[in-house]
Write a protein that holds these residues in place. Structure first.
Motif, mmCIF file in Angstrom:
data_model
loop_
_atom_site.group_PDB
_atom_site.id
_atom_site.type_symbol
_atom_site.label_atom_id
_atom_site.label_comp_id
_atom_site.label_asym_id
_atom_site.label_seq_id
_atom_site.Cartn_x
_atom_site.Cartn_y
_atom_site.Cartn_z
ATOM 1 N N ALA A 194 -32.042 44.089 -2.637
ATOM 2 C CA ALA A 194 -32.170 44.837 -3.886
ATOM 3 C C ALA A 194 -30.849 44.912 -4.633
ATOM 4 C CB ALA A 194 -32.694 46.238 -3.598
ATOM 5 N N ASP A 195 -29.737 44.947 -3.900
ATOM 6 C CA ASP A 195 -28.429 45.150 -4.525
ATOM 7 C C ASP A 195 -27.706 43.847 -4.879
ATOM 8 O OD1 ASP A 195 -28.873 47.826 -4.305
ATOM 9 O OD2 ASP A 195 -27.502 48.171 -2.629
ATOM 10 N N ILE A 196 -28.084 42.733 -4.248
ATOM 11 C CA ILE A 196 -27.447 41.449 -4.567
ATOM 12 C C ILE A 196 -28.259 40.783 -5.672
ATOM 13 C CG2 ILE A 196 -26.775 39.182 -3.677
ATOM 14 C CD1 ILE A 196 -26.588 40.503 -0.891
ATOM 15 N N PRO A 197 -27.658 40.499 -6.815
ATOM 16 C CA PRO A 197 -28.426 40.037 -7.987
ATOM 17 C C PRO A 197 -29.265 38.777 -7.760
ATOM 18 C CG PRO A 197 -26.215 40.699 -8.636
ATOM 19 C CD PRO A 197 -26.236 40.719 -7.145
ATOM 20 N N ASN A 198 -28.675 37.733 -7.235
ATOM 21 C CA ASN A 198 -29.368 36.452 -7.107
ATOM 22 C C ASN A 198 -29.793 36.248 -5.651
ATOM 23 O OD1 ASN A 198 -30.383 33.884 -7.564
ATOM 24 N ND2 ASN A 198 -28.371 32.903 -7.581
#
Length: 291
Positions: free
Chosen positions: A259-263
């Protein structure tokens, strides 16, 4: 298939080492072991599937474990600077990173530190960052915050925990005592598999052969301190693998990472415990190659 080869180099007066395995002419992947762990993990579980996938695995032991001597670390990100020098000396311009369990945060730190060099990050059964709050995670009525995650609430236990591990593995049935604390899914997987038990024992013995200091420091920076970077600042394509029956790292941690890492992409494996990498190594390594 070329046999695994140990390597060492001296950086600022300390020895950094590990093992190279897989396809020696393949695409380079820097591999980070669990906690406690060592280069034995990469050789035991990923050498053959990495060779088939055309990946050159370069396993790196962290300070005080395996082939690397003790050196100071305050947070996860500090080791990414060491890894940068290792990659420079090996003349690696572009590479992927792979982290299993406690190695996941180190892989992510490298992805953050080297956005123009890390092509893809793959983490398996990885804890999420320490957030300064004492938390207990419960999913499906089962309390999942067991194992080393307890150090988030009681960081002072890192040194005695590492010392107990070192003492336990020296006893005839010490490994059995450690396995007894694992999830039912992992205990069932290990039951009667003497070859797998031997590999796990070898990995833990190698991690602790210099003593427990390196493992204790590793546990502290993993579970009781900020990592030194934000997941939201990682730009590399990232794949998060997580077993939904993991008793060491809650499945919620995998969801939080994704959820927190964009890609990022989250892959939840039903019925899998913390030993997810053991039976799914080929698919996990394929997810590196796909990137």
């Amino acid at each position: 298939m070329t046999s695994p080869t140990p390597w060492t180099m001296t950086l600022q007066g300390a020895t950094v080492g590990g093992m190279e395995c897989g396809d020696r002419s393949g695409y380079p992947v820097l591999a980070f072991h669990g906690a406690p762990g060592s280069h034995v993990e990469a050789v035991a579980f990923a050498h053959a599937p990495a060779a088939e996938a055309g990946l050159r695995l370069i396993a790196i032991d962290r300070p005080g474990m395996g082939l690397s001597t003790m050196s100071p670390r305050r947070q996860i990100l500090d080791f990414a600077d060491t890894v940068t020098i290792v990659a420079d000396r090996l003349e690696l311009d572009r590479f992927a990173v792979l982290g299993a369990s406690g190695g996941g945060p180190y892989a992510l730190a490298c992805a953050y530190r080297l956005p123009n060099r890390v092509s893809r990050a793959v983490v398996v059964s990885s804890p999420a960052p320490f957030d300064g709050q004492a938390r207990s995670v419960s999913e499906g009525g089962v309390k999942c915050a067991g194992g080393l995650i307890v150090l988030r609430r009681f960081p002072f236990l890192a040194r005695p925990a590492a010392a107990r591990m070192a003492a336990a593995v020296r006893k005839p049935r010490g490994l059995a005592a450690l396995i007894a604390r694992m999830s039912p899914a992992d205990r069932d997987r290990l039951a009667g598999d003497e070859e797998l038990l031997g590999k796990i024992a070898d990995n833990i013995h190698t991690a602790l052969r210099q003593g427990s200091r390196g493992v204790a420091t590793d546990l502290q920076v993993l579970f009781a301190r900020p990592w030194g970077f934000e997941l939201s600042d990682i730009v590399a394509s990232t794949v998060v693998w997580q077993g939904d029956c993991d008793g060491n790292v809650p499945a919620a941690d995998g969801r939080r990472l994704a959820a927190d890492i964009p890609n990022s992409e989250l892959i939840i494996v039903e019925g899998a415990g913390h030993l997810l990498f053991v039976d799914h190594a080929a698919a996990i390594l394929d997810s590196i190659r796909d990137g």
